[in-house]
Design a protein around this motif. Structure first.
Motif, PDB file in Angstrom:
ATOM      1  N   PRO A   6     -16.917 -17.295   1.572  1.00 26.43           N
ATOM      2  CA  PRO A   6     -15.643 -17.370   2.279  1.00 26.43           C
ATOM      3  C   PRO A   6     -15.443 -16.074   3.061  1.00 26.43           C
ATOM      4  N   PRO A   7     -14.739 -16.120   4.182  1.00 27.85           N
ATOM      5  CA  PRO A   7     -14.499 -14.879   4.913  1.00 27.85           C
ATOM      6  C   PRO A   7     -13.640 -13.939   4.056  1.00 27.85           C
ATOM      7  N   PRO A   8     -13.870 -12.629   4.177  1.00 31.41           N
ATOM      8  CA  PRO A   8     -13.076 -11.699   3.378  1.00 31.41           C
ATOM      9  C   PRO A   8     -11.607 -11.751   3.779  1.00 31.41           C
ATOM     10  N   LYS A   9     -10.746 -11.513   2.816  1.00 40.61           N
ATOM     11  CA  LYS A   9      -9.312 -11.502   3.096  1.00 40.61           C
ATOM     12  C   LYS A   9      -8.814 -10.071   3.201  1.00 40.61           C
ATOM     13  N   LEU A  10      -7.713  -9.922   3.907  1.00 41.19           N
ATOM     14  CA  LEU A  10      -7.045  -8.627   3.995  1.00 41.19           C
ATOM     15  C   LEU A  10      -6.063  -8.541   2.825  1.00 41.19           C
ATOM     16  N   VAL A  11      -6.395  -7.706   1.858  1.00 36.42           N
ATOM     17  CA  VAL A  11      -5.577  -7.586   0.658  1.00 36.42           C
ATOM     18  C   VAL A  11      -5.094  -6.149   0.538  1.00 36.42           C
ATOM     19  N   LEU A  12      -3.789  -5.968   0.669  1.00 40.49           N
ATOM     20  CA  LEU A  12      -3.212  -4.626   0.584  1.00 40.49           C
ATOM     21  C   LEU A  12      -2.989  -4.242  -0.875  1.00 40.49           C
ATOM     22  N   ASP A  13      -3.355  -3.001  -1.218  1.00 42.34           N
ATOM     23  CA  ASP A  13      -3.078  -2.456  -2.546  1.00 42.34           C
ATOM     24  C   ASP A  13      -1.700  -1.781  -2.495  1.00 42.34           C
ATOM     25  N   LEU A  14      -0.708  -2.484  -3.032  1.00 46.58           N
ATOM     26  CA  LEU A  14       0.678  -2.008  -2.906  1.00 46.58           C
ATOM     27  C   LEU A  14       0.941  -0.754  -3.750  1.00 46.58           C
ATOM     28  N   GLU A  15       0.201  -0.591  -4.851  1.00 42.84           N
ATOM     29  CA  GLU A  15       0.391   0.613  -5.677  1.00 42.84           C
ATOM     30  C   GLU A  15      -0.119   1.847  -4.943  1.00 42.84           C
ATOM     31  N   ARG A  16      -1.296   1.734  -4.342  1.00 42.94           N
ATOM     32  CA  ARG A  16      -1.813   2.856  -3.558  1.00 42.94           C
ATOM     33  C   ARG A  16      -0.897   3.160  -2.376  1.00 42.94           C
ATOM     34  N   LEU A  17      -0.363   2.110  -1.785  1.00 40.25           N
ATOM     35  CA  LEU A  17       0.514   2.291  -0.626  1.00 40.25           C
ATOM     36  C   LEU A  17       1.712   3.183  -0.972  1.00 40.25           C
ATOM     37  N   GLN A  18       2.200   3.045  -2.202  1.00 39.90           N
ATOM     38  CA  GLN A  18       3.357   3.857  -2.623  1.00 39.90           C
ATOM     39  C   GLN A  18       3.025   5.343  -2.686  1.00 39.90           C
ATOM     40  N   SER A  19       1.743   5.692  -2.853  1.00 43.17           N
ATOM     41  CA  SER A  19       1.380   7.101  -2.977  1.00 43.17           C
ATOM     42  C   SER A  19       0.965   7.714  -1.638  1.00 43.17           C
ATOM     43  N   TYR A  42       7.493 -10.703  -5.130  1.00 44.26           N
ATOM     44  CA  TYR A  42       7.863  -9.306  -5.360  1.00 44.26           C
ATOM     45  C   TYR A  42       7.064  -8.604  -6.447  1.00 44.26           C
ATOM     46  N   ASN A  43       6.342  -9.347  -7.279  1.00 46.06           N
ATOM     47  CA  ASN A  43       5.778  -8.723  -8.471  1.00 46.06           C
ATOM     48  C   ASN A  43       4.307  -8.383  -8.362  1.00 46.06           C
ATOM     49  N   GLY A  44       3.719  -8.619  -7.183  1.00 47.54           N
ATOM     50  CA  GLY A  44       2.288  -8.408  -7.056  1.00 47.54           C
ATOM     51  C   GLY A  44       1.915  -6.938  -6.942  1.00 47.54           C
ATOM     52  N   LYS A  45       0.728  -6.590  -7.475  1.00 45.27           N
ATOM     53  CA  LYS A  45       0.153  -5.271  -7.235  1.00 45.27           C
ATOM     54  C   LYS A  45      -0.591  -5.266  -5.912  1.00 45.27           C
ATOM     55  N   VAL A  46      -0.915  -6.459  -5.436  1.00 44.84           N
ATOM     56  CA  VAL A  46      -1.593  -6.604  -4.152  1.00 44.84           C
ATOM     57  C   VAL A  46      -0.861  -7.663  -3.334  1.00 44.84           C
ATOM     58  N   LEU A  47      -1.095  -7.636  -2.020  1.00 49.65           N
ATOM     59  CA  LEU A  47      -0.496  -8.617  -1.124  1.00 49.65           C
ATOM     60  C   LEU A  47      -1.540  -9.034  -0.089  1.00 49.65           C
ATOM     61  N   SER A  48      -1.872 -10.321  -0.080  1.00 53.76           N
ATOM     62  CA  SER A  48      -2.781 -10.837   0.951  1.00 53.76           C
ATOM     63  C   SER A  48      -1.987 -11.059   2.231  1.00 53.76           C
ATOM     64  N   ILE A  49      -2.500 -10.550   3.333  1.00 51.04           N
ATOM     65  CA  ILE A  49      -1.789 -10.720   4.611  1.00 51.04           C
ATOM     66  C   ILE A  49      -2.669 -11.467   5.616  1.00 51.04           C
ATOM     67  N   ARG A  50      -2.033 -11.976   6.649  1.00 47.41           N
ATOM     68  CA  ARG A  50      -2.747 -12.679   7.716  1.00 47.41           C
ATOM     69  C   ARG A  50      -3.502 -11.686   8.587  1.00 47.41           C
ATOM     70  N   SER A  51      -4.640 -12.147   9.125  1.00 40.59           N
ATOM     71  CA  SER A  51      -5.346 -11.270  10.069  1.00 40.59           C
ATOM     72  C   SER A  51      -4.485 -11.017  11.303  1.00 40.59           C
ATOM     73  N   ASP A  52      -3.641 -11.994  11.669  1.00 38.31           N
ATOM     74  CA  ASP A  52      -2.686 -11.767  12.767  1.00 38.31           C
ATOM     75  C   ASP A  52      -1.747 -10.595  12.474  1.00 38.31           C
ATOM     76  N   ASP A  53      -1.433 -10.431  11.189  1.00 37.65           N
ATOM     77  CA  ASP A  53      -0.525  -9.338  10.832  1.00 37.65           C
ATOM     78  C   ASP A  53      -1.171  -7.972  11.054  1.00 37.65           C
ATOM     79  N   LEU A  54      -2.497  -7.899  10.844  1.00 37.50           N
ATOM     80  CA  LEU A  54      -3.171  -6.625  11.119  1.00 37.50           C
ATOM     81  C   LEU A  54      -3.104  -6.303  12.617  1.00 37.50           C
ATOM     82  N   ARG A  55      -3.222  -7.354  13.433  1.00 35.68           N
ATOM     83  CA  ARG A  55      -3.104  -7.136  14.885  1.00 35.68           C
ATOM     84  C   ARG A  55      -1.699  -6.656  15.250  1.00 35.68           C
ATOM     85  N   ALA A  56      -0.688  -7.249  14.638  1.00 36.63           N
ATOM     86  CA  ALA A  56       0.683  -6.796  14.902  1.00 36.63           C
ATOM     87  C   ALA A  56       0.863  -5.347  14.454  1.00 36.63           C
TER      88      ALA A  56
END
Ligand code: C2E
Ligand code: C2E
Ligand code: C2E
Length: 90
Positions: A6-19, A42-56
């Protein structure tokens, strides 16, 4: 036909983002919070986002998408595997 990944997904690490210092992370943190709010996720440690969102986000950060991805990888917020997701979509 065999051996398809499967194509890789864009998964943000929300805990790292806080630091990450807010002068860098601020726009991304606000964008991610908006997506969480739209999804009611709201409770995830990670958040999968759309590739369109990376462009935005690349427009917001005034960087080419691939260069923004490198920034996020250097912060530890995005997995290096995500390079393939960005490369595929230009
Ligand atoms: P929408 O784009 O009209 O999507 C409606 C619902 O379709 C979503 O509800 C979700 O259940 C499903 N959906 C749409 N696209 C995808 C997808 O690529 N993957 C998955 N797993 N499901 C998908 P949900 O999650 O409650 O989101 C509600 C609305 O919030 C969405 O309406 C959209 O306007 C916004 N939203 C949520 N997440 C994102 C995101 O990552 N990026 C953007 N740009 N908008 C988002
Ligand atoms: P995956 O996409 O590889 O995600 C693995 C785990 O990362 C998920 O386990 C979840 O704990 C976390 N995760 C990834 N993206 C998000 C996110 O945007 N928000 C939150 N809160 N957590 C996230 P989980 O939930 O047990 O899901 C296991 C697998 O089931 C997922 O692997 C995916 O393949 C599938 N899956 C789960 N929910 C959905 C969905 O809404 N849509 C689609 N298309 N697949 C889903
Ligand atoms: P995913 O759910 O595994 O979806 C993978 C790809 O399938 C999406 O990549 C998109 O191209 C397509 N896709 C899946 N569901 C829908 C849909 O309802 N409508 C449309 N038009 N396309 C769909 P994309 O957009 O890059 O999203 C990557 C991942 O981000 C998704 O993986 C999911 O984990 C998350 N995501 C994106 N949008 C939403 C959303 O609205 N709600 C939720 N809960 N998750 C989303």
């Amino acid at each position: 036909a065999g051996h398809s990944e499967p194509p890789p997904k864009l998964v943000l690490d929300l805990e790292r983002l806080q630091s990450v210092p807010s002068e860098k992370a601020g726009p991304l943190a606000r964008y991610a919070a908006t997506i969480q709010s739209q999804r009611g996720d709201y409770n995830g440690k990670v958040l999968s986002i759309r590739s369109d969102d990376l462009r935005a986000l690349a427009v917001i950060y005034d960087l080419p998408p691939q260069q923004l991805a490198e920034e996020l990888i250097s912060w530890g917020v995005l997995d290096p595997d995500a390079r393939r997701a960005v490369a595929q979509n230009g």
